[in-house]
Design a protein around this motif. Structure first.
Motif, mmCIF file in Angstrom:
data_model
loop_
_atom_site.group_PDB
_atom_site.id
_atom_site.type_symbol
_atom_site.label_atom_id
_atom_site.label_comp_id
_atom_site.label_asym_id
_atom_site.label_seq_id
_atom_site.Cartn_x
_atom_site.Cartn_y
_atom_site.Cartn_z
ATOM 1 N N UNK A 27 49.756 59.721 86.012
ATOM 2 C CA UNK A 27 48.710 59.648 84.994
ATOM 3 C C UNK A 27 48.884 60.756 83.959
ATOM 4 N N UNK A 28 49.127 61.979 84.431
ATOM 5 C CA UNK A 28 49.325 63.100 83.516
ATOM 6 C C UNK A 28 50.632 62.955 82.746
ATOM 7 N N UNK A 47 35.537 63.057 68.048
ATOM 8 C CA UNK A 47 34.296 63.317 68.783
ATOM 9 C C UNK A 47 34.511 63.113 70.288
ATOM 10 N N UNK A 48 35.238 62.074 70.662
ATOM 11 C CA UNK A 48 35.530 61.864 72.084
ATOM 12 C C UNK A 48 36.287 63.051 72.662
ATOM 13 N N UNK A 49 37.293 63.536 71.941
ATOM 14 C CA UNK A 49 38.083 64.653 72.460
ATOM 15 C C UNK A 49 37.249 65.918 72.594
ATOM 16 N N UNK A 50 36.406 66.195 71.612
ATOM 17 C CA UNK A 50 35.530 67.368 71.707
ATOM 18 C C UNK A 50 34.615 67.238 72.926
ATOM 19 N N UNK A 51 34.098 66.041 73.149
ATOM 20 C CA UNK A 51 33.210 65.796 74.289
ATOM 21 C C UNK A 51 33.934 66.001 75.610
ATOM 22 N N UNK A 52 35.122 65.439 75.729
ATOM 23 C CA UNK A 52 35.860 65.539 76.986
ATOM 24 C C UNK A 52 36.342 66.962 77.237
ATOM 25 N N UNK A 53 36.732 67.671 76.172
ATOM 26 C CA UNK A 53 37.142 69.066 76.354
ATOM 27 C C UNK A 53 35.967 69.895 76.853
ATOM 28 N N UNK A 67 38.320 60.187 85.059
ATOM 29 C CA UNK A 67 36.956 59.704 84.831
ATOM 30 C C UNK A 67 36.746 59.192 83.402
ATOM 31 N N UNK A 68 37.760 59.217 82.564
ATOM 32 C CA UNK A 68 37.554 58.840 81.169
ATOM 33 C C UNK A 68 36.989 57.432 81.011
ATOM 34 N N UNK A 100 30.939 59.901 86.102
ATOM 35 C CA UNK A 100 31.191 60.996 85.170
ATOM 36 C C UNK A 100 30.950 62.324 85.874
ATOM 37 N N UNK A 101 31.181 63.420 85.158
ATOM 38 C CA UNK A 101 30.820 64.754 85.651
ATOM 39 C C UNK A 101 29.346 64.957 85.334
ATOM 40 N N UNK A 102 28.547 65.088 86.374
ATOM 41 C CA UNK A 102 27.089 65.139 86.189
ATOM 42 C C UNK A 102 26.621 66.578 86.022
ATOM 43 N N UNK A 103 26.736 67.056 84.809
ATOM 44 C CA UNK A 103 26.349 68.421 84.466
ATOM 45 C C UNK A 103 25.360 68.334 83.309
ATOM 46 N N UNK A 104 24.121 68.752 83.562
ATOM 47 C CA UNK A 104 23.064 68.573 82.572
ATOM 48 C C UNK A 104 23.394 69.254 81.241
#
Length: 201
Positions: A27-28, A47-53, A67-68, A100-104
């Motif tokens: 995958x990598x 915007x997607x990349x900023x969000x995922x970073x 998880x993307x 997803x990563x569940x971080x508030x």
């Protein structure tokens, strides 16, 4: 005498040289070969990349990449206008989404940054804003240890984004973004992907 590759790259069974991080996990490896460092010049993609970073902060990129699909489903395919309209009900939905990563804090940051992305349209847009921080030179690392984790440009980009309402955009996170979207080229000098972005020749 044949010149051996620098000790930062690993030559795979396909004869192509890659850094160690992109040499084992398929995958990598695919991400490295087809996406990492390729210029992103559209608002949606950026915007997607900023969000995922931001979600990656403190975690491995492999976790985020796996998880993307879940992130895209949960965040309306990272459509800034749709995410900007998310409310507390959406936050609760996301906190219960195991895909997803569940971080508030990071969930709120993604919504906040969607609103900031939409607001930037009045002054040239997110893409022009971020790409205006492209430096005059790019690193030329021989090994992974030669790759910095932040730069004057990433510090400046971080400060500028914060001024226009973005959060979770620290200098190290922004350096990773700049690598991922081709603003700088930190492919190792002997990697088969070095110079492939077309930005740095």
């Amino acid at each position: 005498m044949e010149q051996l590759p620098a000790p930062g790259v690993i030559v795979g069974p396909d004869g192509l040289a890659r850094p160690a991080w992109a040499s084992v996990d398929p995958m990598l490896r695919d991400y490295y070969d087809t996406e990492w460092g390729v210029p992103v010049r559209d608002e949606h993609g950026l915007y997607e990349r900023i969000s995922l970073e931001a979600f990656q902060s403190g975690l491995s990129w492999a976790i985020i990449l796996r998880k993307r699909p879940g992130f895209r489903a949960a965040f309306a395919d990272f459509d800034p206008e749709r995410v900007a309209a998310f409310d507390e009900n959406d936050v609760m939905r996301l906190l219960n989404d195991e895909k997803i990563v569940r971080n508030r804090l990071k969930i709120h940051a993604t919504i906040t940054n969607a609103r900031a992305t939409v607001a930037l349209r009045e002054s040239g847009g997110l893409v022009n804003f971020v790409w205006s921080f492209q430096p005059d030179a790019t690193p030329a690392p021989l090994t992974q240890s030669d790759v910095p984790t932040r730069s004057d440009a990433s510090v400046a980009l971080s400060k500028a984004l914060k001024k226009v309402g973005f959060v979770f955009v620290g200098p190290t996170t922004m350096f990773a973004l700049m690598e991922a979207i081709g603003i700088i080229d930190t492919h190792l000098v002997d990697s088969h992907r070095r110079g492939s972005s077309g930005v740095w020749g």
